[in-house]
Design an enzyme around this catalytic site. Sequence first.
Site, PDB file in Angstrom:
ATOM      1  N   LYS A  19      17.363 -23.241 -10.017  1.00 62.69           N
ATOM      2  CA  LYS A  19      17.979 -24.565  -9.952  1.00 62.69           C
ATOM      3  C   LYS A  19      17.494 -25.484 -11.061  1.00 62.69           C
ATOM      4  O   LYS A  19      18.232 -26.375 -11.490  1.00 62.69           O
ATOM      5  CB  LYS A  19      17.699 -25.223  -8.590  1.00 62.69           C
ATOM      6  CG  LYS A  19      18.507 -24.630  -7.455  1.00 62.69           C
ATOM      7  CD  LYS A  19      18.484 -25.555  -6.247  1.00 62.69           C
ATOM      8  CE  LYS A  19      19.297 -25.010  -5.096  1.00 62.69           C
ATOM      9  NZ  LYS A  19      19.190 -25.814  -3.872  1.00 62.69           N
ATOM     10  N   LYS A  47      25.872 -14.831  -6.415  1.00 60.14           N
ATOM     11  CA  LYS A  47      26.232 -15.133  -5.024  1.00 60.14           C
ATOM     12  C   LYS A  47      27.328 -16.191  -4.973  1.00 60.14           C
ATOM     13  O   LYS A  47      27.440 -17.027  -5.885  1.00 60.14           O
ATOM     14  CB  LYS A  47      24.988 -15.535  -4.212  1.00 60.14           C
ATOM     15  CG  LYS A  47      24.474 -16.902  -4.485  1.00 60.14           C
ATOM     16  CD  LYS A  47      23.427 -17.334  -3.455  1.00 60.14           C
ATOM     17  CE  LYS A  47      23.044 -18.769  -3.798  1.00 60.14           C
ATOM     18  NZ  LYS A  47      22.182 -19.422  -2.884  1.00 60.14           N
ATOM     19  N   LYS A  50      28.384 -23.035  -3.711  1.00 55.46           N
ATOM     20  CA  LYS A  50      29.039 -24.344  -3.805  1.00 55.46           C
ATOM     21  C   LYS A  50      29.040 -24.852  -5.232  1.00 55.46           C
ATOM     22  O   LYS A  50      29.897 -25.630  -5.626  1.00 55.46           O
ATOM     23  CB  LYS A  50      28.233 -25.391  -3.020  1.00 55.46           C
ATOM     24  CG  LYS A  50      28.238 -25.260  -1.553  1.00 55.46           C
ATOM     25  CD  LYS A  50      27.149 -26.185  -0.972  1.00 55.46           C
ATOM     26  CE  LYS A  50      27.020 -26.004   0.520  1.00 55.46           C
ATOM     27  NZ  LYS A  50      25.832 -26.619   1.079  1.00 55.46           N
TER      28      LYS A  50
HETATM   29  P1  AMP Z   1      23.241 -24.038   1.340  1.00 59.44           P
HETATM   30  O1  AMP Z   1      24.672 -24.050   1.003  1.00 59.44           O
HETATM   31  O2  AMP Z   1      22.393 -23.611   0.207  1.00 59.44           O
HETATM   32  O3  AMP Z   1      22.765 -25.275   2.057  1.00 59.44           O
HETATM   33  O4  AMP Z   1      23.105 -22.863   2.402  1.00 59.44           O
HETATM   34  C1  AMP Z   1      23.379 -22.983   3.772  1.00 59.44           C
HETATM   35  C2  AMP Z   1      23.204 -21.653   4.459  1.00 59.44           C
HETATM   36  O5  AMP Z   1      24.192 -20.729   3.981  1.00 59.44           O
HETATM   37  C3  AMP Z   1      21.854 -20.966   4.206  1.00 59.44           C
HETATM   38  O6  AMP Z   1      21.436 -20.307   5.376  1.00 59.44           O
HETATM   39  C4  AMP Z   1      22.161 -19.986   3.110  1.00 59.44           C
HETATM   40  O7  AMP Z   1      21.273 -18.882   3.131  1.00 59.44           O
HETATM   41  C5  AMP Z   1      23.577 -19.541   3.487  1.00 59.44           C
HETATM   42  N1  AMP Z   1      24.308 -19.088   2.301  1.00 59.44           N
HETATM   43  C6  AMP Z   1      24.592 -19.810   1.187  1.00 59.44           C
HETATM   44  N2  AMP Z   1      25.284 -19.077   0.285  1.00 59.44           N
HETATM   45  C7  AMP Z   1      25.444 -17.850   0.863  1.00 59.44           C
HETATM   46  C8  AMP Z   1      26.090 -16.628   0.450  1.00 59.44           C
HETATM   47  N3  AMP Z   1      26.722 -16.534  -0.731  1.00 59.44           N
HETATM   48  N4  AMP Z   1      26.044 -15.575   1.295  1.00 59.44           N
HETATM   49  C9  AMP Z   1      25.432 -15.652   2.512  1.00 59.44           C
HETATM   50  N5  AMP Z   1      24.816 -16.769   2.957  1.00 59.44           N
HETATM   51  C10 AMP Z   1      24.817 -17.854   2.154  1.00 59.44           C
END
Ligand code: AMP
Length: 343
Positions: free
Chosen positions: A114, A198, A201
Amino acid sequence: MTHTPRVLSGVQPSGALHLGNYLGALKKFVDLQATHDCFLFVADLHAITVWQEPARLADQTREIAAAYLAAGLDPARATLFPQSAVRTHAELAWVFNCVARLGWLDRMTQFKEKSGKHKERSSVGLYTYPVLQAADILAYRATHVPVGEDQKQHLELSRDIAQKFNTDFEAPDFFPLPEPLIQGPGARVMSLRDGSAKMSKSDPSDQSRINLTDTADEIAGKIRRAKTDAEPLPDDPDALTGRPEANNLVGIYAALSGETKAEALVRFAGQGFGAFKPALAEVVVAAMTPVGEAMRRYLSDPAEIDRVLSDGAERAAAVAEPILAEVKAKVGFWGAAAKMSQT
Ligand code: AMP
Ligand code: TRP
């Protein structure tokens, strides 16, 4: 002492949610609420480790709350709240900043990703982000944390912090060592444009992800254009190794249809993506469009979301405050032990 099982997780309000968030996080939370005491929050303190527009942040928080509810979370059963509304998180994070070691944080790969090339211009908060995450979990003595694969290292850090606190303050078992819940084919959903990155967002290409709010046509179009290779599908999931795009699409299919990859492949072995993609689109549309519609319905009544969030914050604080009071007494802060003996 064994700790009562308790589930906790959070999602940041820093952009539109996608299929990875749904499979890696939201869907798992909903499955767990039937059997576990669950604390689920919108991680707005984490979101501001990178710039968030103040005029937008409260609405982004409501959007994540709406996504939790749309995925099927029952706020009477699970406790749903905004992180910043429970001050215990920030207060415990400070104590943990003094327990965690610089060397531990230096190893965190997400900070490296990041902060990129401009480490010295990142916020200090972005660096200590995993320490706040440990506070989120341990403020409730949570034992199980459902997350995507990308959070594994942060969970290991939480265990190290819990263990060092217990040792430093001679309080064995004071904090549980929280376990990540990561299994399943949805734990790491990859970009539709690049099977080695991956789904995220923050990817500039909207074609790389399926958003919770995409229409059926948008979903079908993104799957039609998804990157693939020229080989037909194999009958054995091991043969998907080295084919990251094919592996990802089969993984998404399996996660949404509730099958293993091997079971899904039985029906598609020997066929090309021309046959597989429409079947995949059908499964994704069937699973995701009702969630998007429910999300829009919840968002049309922000007062109701606010009621759920403030009720959740009150319930969360009632659990976290007494634990923080014990922490303060262990550390030896002025007045903390006297306060404990009054209760
Ligand atoms: P975040 O969007 O980073 O706040 O992530 C929220 C939740 O979604 C966390 O538990 C992440 O591990 C999960 N997550 C985010 N991106 C992925 C992805 N590409 N595949 C699986 N889980 C994800
Ligand atoms: N860091 C997590 C993410 O980006 C969100 C999060 C914050 C979290 N605090 C947490 C997840 C505590 C689990 C437990 O996905």
